[in-house]
Each structure stands twice: as C-alpha cells, then as structure tokens.
Motif scaffolding. Structure first.
Motif, PDB file in Angstrom:
ATOM      1  N   SER A  96       8.714  -4.219  -4.619  1.00  0.00           N
ATOM      2  CA  SER A  96       8.192  -6.380  -5.280  1.00  0.00           C
ATOM      3  C   SER A  96       9.570  -6.034  -6.194  1.00  0.00           C
ATOM      4  O   SER A  96      10.174  -4.999  -7.207  1.00  0.00           O
ATOM      5  N   CYS A  97      10.086  -7.233  -6.916  1.00  0.00           N
ATOM      6  CA  CYS A  97      11.259  -7.165  -7.949  1.00  0.00           C
ATOM      7  C   CYS A  97      10.098  -7.675  -9.091  1.00  0.00           C
ATOM      8  O   CYS A  97       9.681  -8.048  -8.340  1.00  0.00           O
ATOM      9  N   THR A  98      10.161  -6.717 -10.007  1.00  0.00           N
ATOM     10  CA  THR A  98       9.010  -6.517 -11.435  1.00  0.00           C
ATOM     11  C   THR A  98       9.470  -7.100 -11.968  1.00  0.00           C
ATOM     12  O   THR A  98       8.775  -8.401 -12.587  1.00  0.00           O
ATOM     13  N   VAL A  99      10.945  -6.605 -12.701  1.00  0.00           N
ATOM     14  CA  VAL A  99      11.541  -7.246 -14.337  1.00  0.00           C
ATOM     15  C   VAL A  99      12.776  -7.130 -14.288  1.00  0.00           C
ATOM     16  O   VAL A  99      13.242  -6.779 -12.824  1.00  0.00           O
ATOM     17  N   VAL A 100      13.593  -8.331 -14.597  1.00  0.00           N
ATOM     18  CA  VAL A 100      15.062  -7.779 -14.758  1.00  0.00           C
ATOM     19  C   VAL A 100      14.910  -7.319 -16.427  1.00  0.00           C
ATOM     20  O   VAL A 100      14.488  -8.302 -17.631  1.00  0.00           O
ATOM     21  N   PRO A 110       7.312 -14.683 -11.959  1.00  0.00           N
ATOM     22  CA  PRO A 110       6.502 -15.380 -11.930  1.00  0.00           C
ATOM     23  C   PRO A 110       5.271 -15.163 -10.288  1.00  0.00           C
ATOM     24  O   PRO A 110       4.310 -15.597 -10.627  1.00  0.00           O
ATOM     25  N   ASP A 111       6.782 -14.335  -9.953  1.00  0.00           N
ATOM     26  CA  ASP A 111       5.473 -14.265  -8.200  1.00  0.00           C
ATOM     27  C   ASP A 111       4.147 -13.116  -8.028  1.00  0.00           C
ATOM     28  O   ASP A 111       3.726 -13.263  -7.336  1.00  0.00           O
ATOM     29  N   LEU A 112       4.004 -12.111  -9.077  1.00  0.00           N
ATOM     30  CA  LEU A 112       3.052 -10.903  -8.982  1.00  0.00           C
ATOM     31  C   LEU A 112       2.572 -11.123 -10.387  1.00  0.00           C
ATOM     32  O   LEU A 112       2.389 -11.563 -11.305  1.00  0.00           O
ATOM     33  N   ASP A 113       1.103 -10.571  -9.755  1.00  0.00           N
ATOM     34  CA  ASP A 113      -0.137 -10.752 -10.875  1.00  0.00           C
ATOM     35  C   ASP A 113      -0.364  -9.469 -10.808  1.00  0.00           C
ATOM     36  O   ASP A 113      -0.449  -8.821  -9.712  1.00  0.00           O
ATOM     37  N   MET A 114      -0.209  -8.641 -12.312  1.00  0.00           N
ATOM     38  CA  MET A 114       0.030  -7.561 -12.524  1.00  0.00           C
ATOM     39  C   MET A 114      -0.879  -7.495 -13.291  1.00  0.00           C
ATOM     40  O   MET A 114      -0.889  -8.048 -14.885  1.00  0.00           O
ATOM     41  N   SER A 115      -1.870  -6.659 -13.730  1.00  0.00           N
ATOM     42  CA  SER A 115      -2.669  -5.932 -14.732  1.00  0.00           C
ATOM     43  C   SER A 115      -1.841  -5.569 -15.969  1.00  0.00           C
ATOM     44  O   SER A 115      -0.778  -5.832 -16.117  1.00  0.00           O
ATOM     45  N   ALA A 116      -2.399  -5.486 -17.041  1.00  0.00           N
ATOM     46  CA  ALA A 116      -1.316  -5.466 -18.365  1.00  0.00           C
ATOM     47  C   ALA A 116      -0.643  -4.078 -18.404  1.00  0.00           C
ATOM     48  O   ALA A 116       0.110  -3.693 -18.723  1.00  0.00           O
ATOM     49  N   ALA A 164       7.872   0.623  -6.851  1.00  0.00           N
ATOM     50  CA  ALA A 164       7.906   1.911  -5.468  1.00  0.00           C
ATOM     51  C   ALA A 164       6.329   1.091  -4.669  1.00  0.00           C
ATOM     52  O   ALA A 164       6.486   2.396  -3.805  1.00  0.00           O
ATOM     53  N   GLY A 165       5.229   0.523  -5.196  1.00  0.00           N
ATOM     54  CA  GLY A 165       4.444   0.315  -4.260  1.00  0.00           C
ATOM     55  C   GLY A 165       3.256   2.220  -4.411  1.00  0.00           C
ATOM     56  O   GLY A 165       2.462   1.197  -3.313  1.00  0.00           O
ATOM     57  N   PHE A 166       3.729   2.491  -5.252  1.00  0.00           N
ATOM     58  CA  PHE A 166       2.348   2.772  -5.694  1.00  0.00           C
ATOM     59  C   PHE A 166       0.866   2.450  -6.030  1.00  0.00           C
ATOM     60  O   PHE A 166      -0.077   3.163  -5.444  1.00  0.00           O
ATOM     61  N   THR A 167       0.746   1.874  -6.955  1.00  0.00           N
ATOM     62  CA  THR A 167      -0.023   0.879  -7.280  1.00  0.00           C
ATOM     63  C   THR A 167      -0.041  -0.931  -7.592  1.00  0.00           C
ATOM     64  O   THR A 167       0.868  -1.320  -7.954  1.00  0.00           O
ATOM     65  N   GLU A 168      -1.430  -1.511  -6.568  1.00  0.00           N
ATOM     66  CA  GLU A 168      -1.404  -3.366  -7.138  1.00  0.00           C
ATOM     67  C   GLU A 168      -0.120  -3.930  -5.873  1.00  0.00           C
ATOM     68  O   GLU A 168      -1.113  -4.712  -5.977  1.00  0.00           O
ATOM     69  N   ILE A 169       1.363  -3.587  -6.681  1.00  0.00           N
ATOM     70  CA  ILE A 169       1.612  -4.764  -6.148  1.00  0.00           C
ATOM     71  C   ILE A 169       3.050  -3.778  -4.438  1.00  0.00           C
ATOM     72  O   ILE A 169       2.541  -2.147  -4.407  1.00  0.00           O
ATOM     73  N   ALA A 170       3.329  -4.363  -3.380  1.00  0.00           N
ATOM     74  CA  ALA A 170       3.478  -4.278  -2.385  1.00  0.00           C
ATOM     75  C   ALA A 170       5.057  -2.943  -2.212  1.00  0.00           C
ATOM     76  O   ALA A 170       5.830  -3.673  -3.717  1.00  0.00           O
ATOM     77  N   PRO A 171       5.745  -1.958  -2.235  1.00  0.00           N
ATOM     78  CA  PRO A 171       6.462  -1.499  -2.239  1.00  0.00           C
ATOM     79  C   PRO A 171       7.998  -2.726  -2.089  1.00  0.00           C
ATOM     80  O   PRO A 171       8.028  -3.431  -1.740  1.00  0.00           O
TER      81      PRO A 171
END
Length: 240
Positions: free
Chosen positions: A225-229, A153-159, A216-223
């Motif tokens: 970052s926890c994105t999915v469980v 819920p803490d990350l704003d990602m494009s679709a 891994a932080g290649f695009t959009e968010i910091a290396p």
C-alpha cells in the motif's frame, strides 16, 4: 543503504536476502497523558522530526555509539514501532538512552534501533494500541517552502501507524537529499508538515518521482500500500 553503498527500497514487500539477516526496529514512544493527549497532526509531525533528529545525531554517525545499530537497521527493512506512555511509564522511558523531540502539544522520544525481539523491558511493556488521536482544529495550510509528508487519502490508519509512516517518509527524503540540503534542513530545525492529500493531488504525487513509501504490510494495511509521499522542495526542484 546497504553495506556496499547502494540504495535499496526498504519497503518492497517481495522477500529479499536481507529478510534472513537479523532484523532491527526503531522504537518511538509518544507521551499520551489521559487528560491532555496531543493533537494528532502535531504528534505525526513530531514523530517525523524525531526520526530525522536521530539520523543526524553524531551518535548515529561515523564511530558514534549508535552508528552500528543504525547501520544494521537501515540495511534491512526500516521498521518503526510507535508505543504510548504516560506518567511513570514516560519517566522510565526518558531514563533510557534516546532523544526527546517536542512539538506544540506532542512529545516523542526516539531510541537507537534494537533487535526485533530485543526491546528493553521498559519499552517492551508499553502498549501499541491506544494511540488514537484527534485534531481539535483543522491543520493550517502549508506554503511551498515547507517540506510536506503527504498521507494517502485512501487509507485509515491509527495515529501510531501514521506516525511510523510519516517517519518513513521523512527518512526517504533524508536519504535523497544532498549533503548541503541535509545541513540546511537540520540547521533550520527540520521544519515539516504532515497533511492528508486529496484524491487528485495524491494521483499526481504517486507518479511524481518524489520519495514514496510502500508499506510492508506488517500491521493494519495490505502489503504494498502507498502510504506517504515526501514532498521536499529540494527534491521537487530536482525533478522539474
């Protein structure tokens, strides 16, 4: 899975010897027509299923025609890139070897992995941007029997970014499942849901021991970052 059969974390952001090996990427192309774009959640779920369909396809296994590319890709960082296509672009993409997976409103075509700098020209010319999608209605609640890929819920990602992350989560779940559970999931048609966790649930999930994607932080968010469980019922039971 490495060449010696041991599991590794493909999302760790510290540099490893695998970073010096040839890098591969899994291309996914979402059909996004200007007048009828798919719903965001359906696109994410369809992309995740597309990854699972490719991993379980006979061409990706054993001596299959895609097996070496899949092995080389999984032996490094399992990068995925989502591009968009419409009209003639989509028809050209469909003509290339791959698999199209259809959701309620979404169509996603997944292709065997390609070298990072060796995309087929009809895919290389497609745009990464422009994958911003919306849900016309809030996604329905899920039941306990459905595998759920929970987004932070803490990350704003494009679709497009979120589609790739959902694919990562599905892949980590696939790796951890037993052969029997893999077969059952595949034969059921890979049912799954993608939802965004609330803050309290997310705190529990990231410490649950379930498969966790750290980008891994290649695009959009910091290396890191926890994105999915990946909350698959079979894995959940293993951790009780």
């Amino acid at each position: 899975m490495s060449s010696d059969g041991t599991q590794h974390n493909p999302f760790q952001h510290d540099r490893t010897p695998r970073d010096d090996a040839p890098q591969f990427v899994l291309p996914l192309v979402a059909r996004i027509e200007r007048d009828e774009p798919p719903a965001r959640t359906d696109a994410l779920e369809t992309a995740a299923r597309a990854v699972l369909v490719l991993l379980s396809d006979e061409r990706s296994l054993g001596e299959g025609e895609w097996a070496q590319a899949v092995h080389d890709w999984q032996d490094a960082r399992i990068r995925k890139v989502v591009r968009r296509a419409r009209g003639a672009e989509w028809r050209r993409a469909e003509a290339l070897p791959g698999i199209t997976v259809t959701g309620k409103s979404a169509e996603v075509r997944v292709f065997p992995p390609v070298p990072l700098d060796g995309w087929p020209k009809d895919l290389a010319r497609l745009q990464v941007s422009g994958t911003d999608l919306d849900d016309p209605e809030p996604p329905a609640d899920t039941d306990a029997a459905t595998p759920v890929l929970w987004l932070s819920p803490d990350l704003d990602m494009s679709a497009g970014k979120a589609m790739a992350q959902a694919g990562h989560g599905a892949q980590l779940a696939w790796w951890e499942l037993s052969g029997e559970d893999r077969t059952a999931w595949r034969e059921a048609g890979f049912p799954l849901a993608v939802r965004t966790a609330d803050g309290e649930r997310w705190e529990r999930l990231v410490t649950s021991g379930l498969p966790l994607v750290r980008d891994a932080g290649f695009t959009e968010i910091a290396p890191g970052s926890c994105t999915v469980v990946a909350d698959h019922p079979a894995l959940r039971l293993d951790r009780r």
